[in-house]
Enzyme design. Structure first.
Site, mmCIF file in Angstrom:
data_model
loop_
_atom_site.group_PDB
_atom_site.id
_atom_site.type_symbol
_atom_site.label_atom_id
_atom_site.label_comp_id
_atom_site.label_asym_id
_atom_site.label_seq_id
_atom_site.Cartn_x
_atom_site.Cartn_y
_atom_site.Cartn_z
ATOM 1 N N TYR A 1 133.306 -53.809 66.611
ATOM 2 C CA TYR A 1 133.927 -54.902 65.842
ATOM 3 C C TYR A 1 134.971 -54.331 64.853
ATOM 4 O O TYR A 1 136.092 -54.831 64.780
ATOM 5 C CB TYR A 1 132.842 -55.681 65.090
ATOM 6 C CG TYR A 1 133.364 -56.792 64.216
ATOM 7 C CD1 TYR A 1 133.935 -57.940 64.773
ATOM 8 C CD2 TYR A 1 133.305 -56.709 62.830
ATOM 9 C CE1 TYR A 1 134.430 -58.964 63.965
ATOM 10 C CE2 TYR A 1 133.785 -57.740 62.025
ATOM 11 C CZ TYR A 1 134.341 -58.861 62.599
ATOM 12 O OH TYR A 1 134.832 -59.870 61.789
ATOM 13 N N GLY B 1 133.474 -72.848 61.641
ATOM 14 C CA GLY B 1 133.750 -71.844 60.616
ATOM 15 C C GLY B 1 135.097 -71.956 59.918
ATOM 16 O O GLY B 1 135.589 -73.046 59.601
ATOM 17 N N ILE B 2 135.678 -70.797 59.696
ATOM 18 C CA ILE B 2 136.933 -70.686 58.936
ATOM 19 C C ILE B 2 138.060 -71.434 59.659
ATOM 20 O O ILE B 2 138.875 -72.121 59.039
ATOM 21 C CB ILE B 2 137.292 -69.188 58.775
ATOM 22 C CG1 ILE B 2 136.195 -68.484 57.961
ATOM 23 C CG2 ILE B 2 138.649 -69.015 58.127
ATOM 24 C CD1 ILE B 2 136.220 -66.961 58.052
ATOM 25 N N GLY C 1 139.757 -70.785 68.164
ATOM 26 C CA GLY C 1 138.373 -70.823 67.664
ATOM 27 C C GLY C 1 138.215 -71.735 66.467
ATOM 28 O O GLY C 1 137.478 -71.418 65.529
ATOM 29 N N ALA C 2 138.875 -72.896 66.506
ATOM 30 C CA ALA C 2 138.887 -73.773 65.323
ATOM 31 C C ALA C 2 137.836 -74.878 65.401
ATOM 32 O O ALA C 2 137.900 -75.831 64.640
ATOM 33 C CB ALA C 2 140.280 -74.366 65.128
ATOM 34 N N ASN C 3 136.871 -74.734 66.312
ATOM 35 C CA ASN C 3 135.816 -75.753 66.361
ATOM 36 C C ASN C 3 134.696 -75.446 65.365
ATOM 37 O O ASN C 3 133.835 -76.278 65.132
ATOM 38 C CB ASN C 3 135.249 -75.894 67.782
ATOM 39 C CG ASN C 3 134.777 -74.574 68.339
ATOM 40 O OD1 ASN C 3 135.526 -73.607 68.293
ATOM 41 N ND2 ASN C 3 133.563 -74.520 68.836
HETATM 42 N N1 LIG Z 1 132.644 -64.771 58.368
HETATM 43 C C1 LIG Z 1 133.041 -63.663 57.775
HETATM 44 O O1 LIG Z 1 132.403 -63.192 56.814
HETATM 45 C C2 LIG Z 1 134.289 -62.952 58.235
HETATM 46 C C3 LIG Z 1 134.680 -61.788 57.543
HETATM 47 C C4 LIG Z 1 135.825 -61.120 57.963
HETATM 48 C C5 LIG Z 1 136.569 -61.595 59.025
HETATM 49 N N2 LIG Z 1 136.172 -62.729 59.686
HETATM 50 C C6 LIG Z 1 136.994 -63.184 60.830
HETATM 51 O O2 LIG Z 1 137.287 -64.553 60.686
HETATM 52 C C7 LIG Z 1 137.476 -65.149 61.979
HETATM 53 C C8 LIG Z 1 136.713 -66.453 62.057
HETATM 54 O O3 LIG Z 1 135.322 -66.184 61.985
HETATM 55 P P1 LIG Z 1 134.226 -67.197 61.412
HETATM 56 O O4 LIG Z 1 133.543 -66.489 60.313
HETATM 57 O O5 LIG Z 1 134.802 -68.533 61.166
HETATM 58 O O6 LIG Z 1 133.190 -67.189 62.643
HETATM 59 P P2 LIG Z 1 132.808 -68.324 63.701
HETATM 60 O O7 LIG Z 1 131.883 -67.654 64.645
HETATM 61 O O8 LIG Z 1 132.370 -69.558 63.012
HETATM 62 O O9 LIG Z 1 134.203 -68.626 64.396
HETATM 63 C C9 LIG Z 1 134.723 -67.838 65.430
HETATM 64 C C10 LIG Z 1 135.273 -68.757 66.492
HETATM 65 O O10 LIG Z 1 135.789 -67.957 67.561
HETATM 66 C C11 LIG Z 1 135.423 -68.582 68.766
HETATM 67 N N3 LIG Z 1 135.428 -67.648 69.896
HETATM 68 C C12 LIG Z 1 134.616 -66.608 70.140
HETATM 69 N N4 LIG Z 1 134.891 -66.065 71.332
HETATM 70 C C13 LIG Z 1 135.917 -66.778 71.856
HETATM 71 C C14 LIG Z 1 136.628 -66.725 73.079
HETATM 72 N N5 LIG Z 1 136.310 -65.843 74.040
HETATM 73 N N6 LIG Z 1 137.609 -67.615 73.295
HETATM 74 C C15 LIG Z 1 137.915 -68.545 72.365
HETATM 75 N N7 LIG Z 1 137.269 -68.662 71.200
HETATM 76 C C16 LIG Z 1 136.271 -67.782 70.945
HETATM 77 C C17 LIG Z 1 134.019 -69.124 68.503
HETATM 78 O O11 LIG Z 1 133.659 -70.120 69.451
HETATM 79 C C18 LIG Z 1 134.202 -69.682 67.102
HETATM 80 O O12 LIG Z 1 134.710 -70.996 67.148
HETATM 81 C C19 LIG Z 1 137.028 -64.106 62.997
HETATM 82 O O13 LIG Z 1 138.182 -63.499 63.565
HETATM 83 C C20 LIG Z 1 136.265 -63.085 62.168
HETATM 84 O O14 LIG Z 1 136.337 -61.786 62.709
HETATM 85 C C21 LIG Z 1 135.047 -63.416 59.304
#
Ligand SMILES: NC(=O)c1ccc[n+]([C@@H]2O[C@H](COP(=O)([O-])OP(=O)(O)OC[C@H]3O[C@@H](n4cnc5c(N)ncnc54)[C@H](O)[C@@H]3O)[C@@H](O)[C@H]2O)c1
EC number: 1.1.1.300
Length: 298
Positions: free
Chosen positions: A182, A32-33, A28-30
Site C-alpha cells: 500500500y 468514504g472520502i 470510488g465515490a460511492n
Molecule cells: N481513510 C484514510 O485514513 C486514508 C488515509 C490516507 C489516504 N487515504 C486514501 O483516500 C482514498 C479514499 O479512501 P477512503 O478512506 O474513502 O476509503 P473507502 O474504502 O471508503 O473508499 C475507497 C473507494 O475505492 C473504491 N475502489 C476500490 N477498488 C476499486 C476498483 N478496483 N475500482 C473502482 N473503485 C475501487 C471502493 O469501492 C471505495 O468506494 C484512497 O485512495 C485512500 O488510499 C485514506
C-alpha cells in the site's frame, strides 16, 4: 480529547467557488472520502460522475447526494480500476457523452489486501491505486486539456513516506508485504503527480497529490488489526467529510496553479519524503507504467 480531536480534524476548504456548468469525475465515490467530495461538488452545482465498481451501491450514494445537494446532475458510471478493459470502456462512454471535463479526482483505493492480481495480472495495490488511475488519466487527458483550466487530484497518503519504488520487484513477486505494498502504491501516486505536472506545463491543466488525514472509512476492511485500531481511536479520527477537505481545496482553491505537482495535507502544501522528490524515479516509473499498460504517453 477535544485538543487531540482538533489536531486530527485540521484543514477546511474555504473557497466559495461555485461550479455551474462544470463537469467532475470522481473514482470510488460511492463511499468514504470520495462520496463526501462528490456531495460538496454537487452542492456547488457541478455535474458529478461517480465512477465505481458497484453501480447499485453507486446509485444509492447518488440518490442520497442528489436529494441532499438539490442537484439532479449526479450520475453513476461503472468503473473497475482492477481491469483495464473496464477503464477503457468507462473512458469511451464518458468521452462519448461529455464534451468537457474540468476536475478529475483519482480517489479510489485499496489498502492491505492479501496478495492478489488484477484482471491484467498487476499486483492489486499497484494495479488499482497507481496503474488504474494512470491509465484513466491518460485516456481523459485530451478532454481535460480542452476544458482548461482543469485539475487532476490524486489521493495519496502520508504513508508514502514508508514506500519505495523497487523497480526490480515492482509488483512484490519476490517479496510481498501488504502494508508496504500500500505504501509503495501511495508513493507512486506522489511521483505520478510530480511527473504529470512537469508534462502538463503550459496546458492549463494542473495536478495535486493529497493526504486526506486519518479518516474513518471502509479502507481498513482488509486488516483486522487496523479495523480494531480504527474502532478504538474512532472519536479522534477525521470524519469522511473532514477527510474530503484537502481534495476539495486542491480541486477548487483559487491561485493554486503555481503549486502544480505538489503534495497537500490539511489544505496546505506539505513536505514529501525524499524518495518522492526524485525526478529520475518519477520519470522511470512513468516509462515502466506505460510499458506495463502498453500505452504511449510522451
Ligand atoms: N481513510 C484514510 O485514513 C486514508 C488515509 C490516507 C489516504 N487515504 C486514501 O483516500 C482514498 C479514499 O479512501 P477512503 O478512506 O474513502 O476509503 P473507502 O474504502 O471508503 O473508499 C475507497 C473507494 O475505492 C473504491 N475502489 C476500490 N477498488 C476499486 C476498483 N478496483 N475500482 C473502482 N473503485 C475501487 C471502493 O469501492 C471505495 O468506494 C484512497 O485512495 C485512500 O488510499 C485514506
Amino acid at each position: 480529547a477535544p485538543t487531540i480531536r482538533k489536531f486530527f480534524a485540521g484543514g477546511v476548504c474555504r473557497t466559495n467557488m461555485q461550479l455551474p456548468g462544470k463537469v467532475v469525475v470522481i473514482t470510488g465515490a460511492n463511499t468514504g472520502i470520495g462520496k463526501e467530495t462528490a456531495r460538496e461538488l454537487a452542492r456547488r452545482g457541478a455535474r458529478v460522475y461517480i465512477a465505481c465498481r458497484d453501480v447499485l451501491k453507486g446509485e444509492s450514494a447518488a440518490s442520497e447526494i442528489r436529494a441532499d445537494a438539490k442537484n439532479s446532475q449526479v450520475l453513476v458510471r461503472k468503473l473497475d480500476l482492477s481491469d483495464t478493459k473496464s477503464i477503457r470502456a468507462f473512458a469511451e462512454g464518458f468521452l462519448a457523452e461529455e464534451k468537457q471535463l474540468h476536475i478529475l479526482i483519482n480517489n479510489a483505493g485499496v489498502m492491505m489486501c492479501p496478495y492478489s492480481k488484477t484482471a491484467d495480472g498487476f499486483e492489486t495495490h499497484l494495479g488499482v491505486n497507481h496503474l488504474g488511475h494512470f491509465l484513466l488519466t491518460h485516456l481523459l487527458l485530451e478532454q481535460l486539456k480542452k476544458s482548461a483550466p482543469a485539475r487532476v487530484v490524486n489521493l495519496s497518503s502520508v504513508v508514502h513516506h514508508a514506500g519505495k519504488i523497487r523497480f526490480h520487484d515492482l509488483q512484490g513477486e519476490k517479496y510481498y508485504n501488504r502494508g508496504f505494498a500500500y505504501c509503495h502504491s501511495k508513493l507512486a501516486n506522489v511521483l505520478f503527480t510530480r511527473e504529470l505536472a512537469k508534462r502538463l506545463q503550459g496546458t492549463g491543466v494542473t495536478t495535486y497529490a493529497v493526504h486526506p488525514g486519518v479518516v474513518r472509512s471502509e479502507l481498513v476492511r482488509h486488516s483486522f488489526l487496523l479495523c480494531l485500531l480504527w474502532q478504538l481511536f474512532s472519536p479522534f479520527l477525521k470524519s469522511a467529510r473532514e477527510g474530503a477537505q484537502t481534495s476539495l481545496h486542491c480541486a477548487l482553491a483559487e491561485g493554486l496553479e503555481p503549486l502544480s505537482g505538489k503534495y497537500f495535507s490539511d489544505c496546505r502544501r506539505t513536505c514529501v519524503s525524499p524518495k518522492a522528490r526524485n525526478n529520475k524515479t518519477a520519470e522511470r516509473l512513468w516509462t515502466v507504467s506505460c510499458e506495463l499498460l502498453g500505452i504511449q504517453w510522451e
